[in-house]
Enzyme design. Structure first.
Site, PDB file in Angstrom:
ATOM      1  N   ASP A 101     -11.885  14.958  -5.243  1.00  0.00           N
ATOM      2  CA  ASP A 101     -11.926  16.230  -5.962  1.00  0.00           C
ATOM      3  C   ASP A 101     -13.152  16.252  -6.872  1.00  0.00           C
ATOM      4  OD1 ASP A 101     -11.029  18.704  -7.166  1.00  0.00           O
ATOM      5  OD2 ASP A 101      -9.005  18.146  -6.522  1.00  0.00           O
ATOM      6  N   ASP A 126      -3.317   4.184  -2.044  1.00  0.00           N
ATOM      7  CA  ASP A 126      -4.246   4.726  -1.044  1.00  0.00           C
ATOM      8  C   ASP A 126      -4.163   6.245  -1.070  1.00  0.00           C
ATOM      9  OD1 ASP A 126      -6.048   4.918   0.989  1.00  0.00           O
ATOM     10  OD2 ASP A 126      -4.675   4.289   2.580  1.00  0.00           O
ATOM     11  N   LEU A 127      -4.690   6.815  -2.142  1.00  0.00           N
ATOM     12  CA  LEU A 127      -4.558   8.265  -2.341  1.00  0.00           C
ATOM     13  C   LEU A 127      -5.836   9.008  -1.975  1.00  0.00           C
ATOM     14  CD1 LEU A 127      -2.406   8.168  -5.574  1.00  0.00           C
ATOM     15  CD2 LEU A 127      -1.673   8.385  -3.207  1.00  0.00           C
ATOM     16  N   LYS A 128      -6.870   8.268  -1.637  1.00  0.00           N
ATOM     17  CA  LYS A 128      -8.132   8.850  -1.136  1.00  0.00           C
ATOM     18  C   LYS A 128      -8.538  10.086  -1.933  1.00  0.00           C
ATOM     19  CE  LYS A 128      -7.709   7.045   3.567  1.00  0.00           C
ATOM     20  NZ  LYS A 128      -6.367   6.449   3.618  1.00  0.00           N
ATOM     21  N   ARG A 131       1.763  -0.547  11.258  1.00  0.00           N
ATOM     22  CA  ARG A 131       2.651  -0.561  12.426  1.00  0.00           C
ATOM     23  C   ARG A 131       2.615  -1.850  13.232  1.00  0.00           C
ATOM     24  NH1 ARG A 131       0.245   5.075  14.187  1.00  0.00           N
ATOM     25  NH2 ARG A 131      -1.476   4.019  13.134  1.00  0.00           N
ATOM     26  N   THR A 143     -10.947   4.925  10.032  1.00  0.00           N
ATOM     27  CA  THR A 143     -10.939   4.084  11.236  1.00  0.00           C
ATOM     28  C   THR A 143     -10.296   4.780  12.433  1.00  0.00           C
ATOM     29  OG1 THR A 143      -9.020   3.046  10.244  1.00  0.00           O
ATOM     30  CG2 THR A 143     -11.036   1.763  10.247  1.00  0.00           C
ATOM     31  N   LYS A 162       0.842  -1.215   0.000  1.00  0.00           N
ATOM     32  CA  LYS A 162       0.000   0.000   0.000  1.00  0.00           C
ATOM     33  C   LYS A 162       0.868   1.252   0.000  1.00  0.00           C
ATOM     34  CE  LYS A 162      -2.637   1.605   3.565  1.00  0.00           C
ATOM     35  NZ  LYS A 162      -2.491   3.081   3.579  1.00  0.00           N
TER      36      LYS A 162
HETATM   37  O1  C5P Z   1      -0.130   1.429  11.036  1.00  0.00           O
HETATM   38  P1  C5P Z   1      -1.580   1.115  10.806  1.00  0.00           P
HETATM   39  O2  C5P Z   1      -1.865  -0.361  10.674  1.00  0.00           O
HETATM   40  O3  C5P Z   1      -2.493   1.821  11.774  1.00  0.00           O
HETATM   41  O4  C5P Z   1      -1.872   1.755   9.374  1.00  0.00           O
HETATM   42  C1  C5P Z   1      -3.136   1.719   8.801  1.00  0.00           C
HETATM   43  C2  C5P Z   1      -3.054   2.196   7.411  1.00  0.00           C
HETATM   44  O5  C5P Z   1      -4.357   2.162   6.843  1.00  0.00           O
HETATM   45  C3  C5P Z   1      -2.551   3.632   7.231  1.00  0.00           C
HETATM   46  O6  C5P Z   1      -1.753   3.640   6.057  1.00  0.00           O
HETATM   47  C4  C5P Z   1      -3.801   4.450   7.026  1.00  0.00           C
HETATM   48  O7  C5P Z   1      -3.600   5.558   6.173  1.00  0.00           O
HETATM   49  C5  C5P Z   1      -4.727   3.447   6.349  1.00  0.00           C
HETATM   50  N1  C5P Z   1      -6.153   3.673   6.504  1.00  0.00           N
HETATM   51  C6  C5P Z   1      -6.783   3.756   7.726  1.00  0.00           C
HETATM   52  N2  C5P Z   1      -8.136   3.976   7.783  1.00  0.00           N
HETATM   53  C7  C5P Z   1      -8.852   4.071   6.664  1.00  0.00           C
HETATM   54  C8  C5P Z   1      -8.214   3.939   5.431  1.00  0.00           C
HETATM   55  C9  C5P Z   1      -6.849   3.724   5.379  1.00  0.00           C
HETATM   56  O8  C5P Z   1      -6.149   3.644   8.763  1.00  0.00           O
HETATM   57  N3  C5P Z   1     -10.170   4.196   6.715  1.00  0.00           N
END
Ligand code: C5P
Length: 254
Positions: A89, A84-86, A230, A147, A57
């Site tokens: 626009d 994952d550029l969300k 993480r 989340t 990702k």
């Molecule tokens: O480190 P961790 O497991 O918390 O990372 C979660 C990843 O998922 C991050 O890259 C974050 O940008 C992404 N993400 C998220 N919630 C969303 C969509 C993507 O945490 N709804």
């Protein structure tokens, strides 16, 4: 004619093919969040964890730092890339940005779902861009609710249902949502793929994520793709955690 314009039957078969890939290779269900700002560091993590993670990702941090080259490098290294550029626009800009990302060979692209016309434009642009790659049709994943947001009155069930419906009507391949929201999403859009971030093994720190789930909880709720950052990259022994995660996926229904 693009896949998005081709209608539900074509989209349905592309989704079935995507599901078949997930079922035959559980690594394709594990998404490694490369939340770093350097392509060398990102590639080092990706290659180190490649035995367990089939999807890499690339989020806004890494993409802002490196530009598109890291996507090509990851595709070249055999990863499915989750851009994952969300995007959020106006339709014309979403369409053009998504077309560029599709042309890079990304398999997934996240687009916000609060503006249906922009979401649909993102779906069409992504499919158009991907036509030149010769890769399987990619899927736009609609972002429902972040989340890291606490479960509060701003996020109503009706809002979540509306976004899942918007994802389906726009021709998305799936949604991004918290494990806890999956039952609502599934009731509205049962055939969409569900990518679940905030995944942590039991007992691991939640960091800034509020609505976390263990892999088992996410899978029980019906997750197709587990997004992990993480919990692996900050673990004392990332390979051990990665192997445990993949073991949970082997044999899990897809
Ligand atoms: O480190 P961790 O497991 O918390 O990372 C979660 C990843 O998922 C991050 O890259 C974050 O940008 C992404 N993400 C998220 N919630 C969303 C969509 C993507 O945490 N709804």
């Amino acid at each position: 004619m693009t896949e998005a314009q081709a209608g539900p039957a074509t989209r349905g078969s592309a989704l079935l093919a995507a599901r078949a890939r997930l079922a035959t290779d559980p690594r394709q269900r594990l998404v490694l969040a490369l939340d770093v700002d350097d392509s060398v560091v990102a590639m080092r993590w990706a290659l180190r964890l490649r035995p367990w993670f089939g999807v890499a990702k690339v989020g806004m941090e890494l993409f802002s730092a490196t530009g598109p080259s890291v996507v090509a490098e990851l595709v070249e290294a055999g990863f499915s890339v989750f851009a994952d550029l969300k995007l959020a626009d106006i339709p014309n800009t979403n369409r053009k940005a998504a077309r560029v990302i599709g042309g890079l060979g990304a398999s997934y692209l996240t687009v916000h779902s609060f503006a249906p016309a922009s979401l649909r434009a993102g779906v069409e642009g992504f499919a158009e861009g991907a036509q030149s790659t010769g890769l399987p049709p990619p899927q736009v994943l609609a972002v429902t609710v972040l989340t890291s947001e606490p479960d509060e009155p701003g996020t109503t069930r009706a809002q979540l249902e509306g976004r899942a419906r918007a994802a389906q009507e726009a021709g998305c391949g799936g949604v991004v949502c918290a494990a806890a929201d999956l039952s609502v999403v599934r009731a509205v859009a049962p055939e969409l793929l569900a990518a679940v971030p905030g995944v942590r093994p039991a007992g691991a720190p939640a960091h800034d994520q509020v609505r976390v789930a263990t892999p088992a909880e996410a899978l029980r709720a019906g997750a197709d793709l587990l997004v992990v950052g993480r919990a692996v990259t900050a673990a004392p022994d990332p390979e051990v955690v990665a192997a445990e995660l993949l073991a949970e996926l082997v044999g899990a229904p897809a």
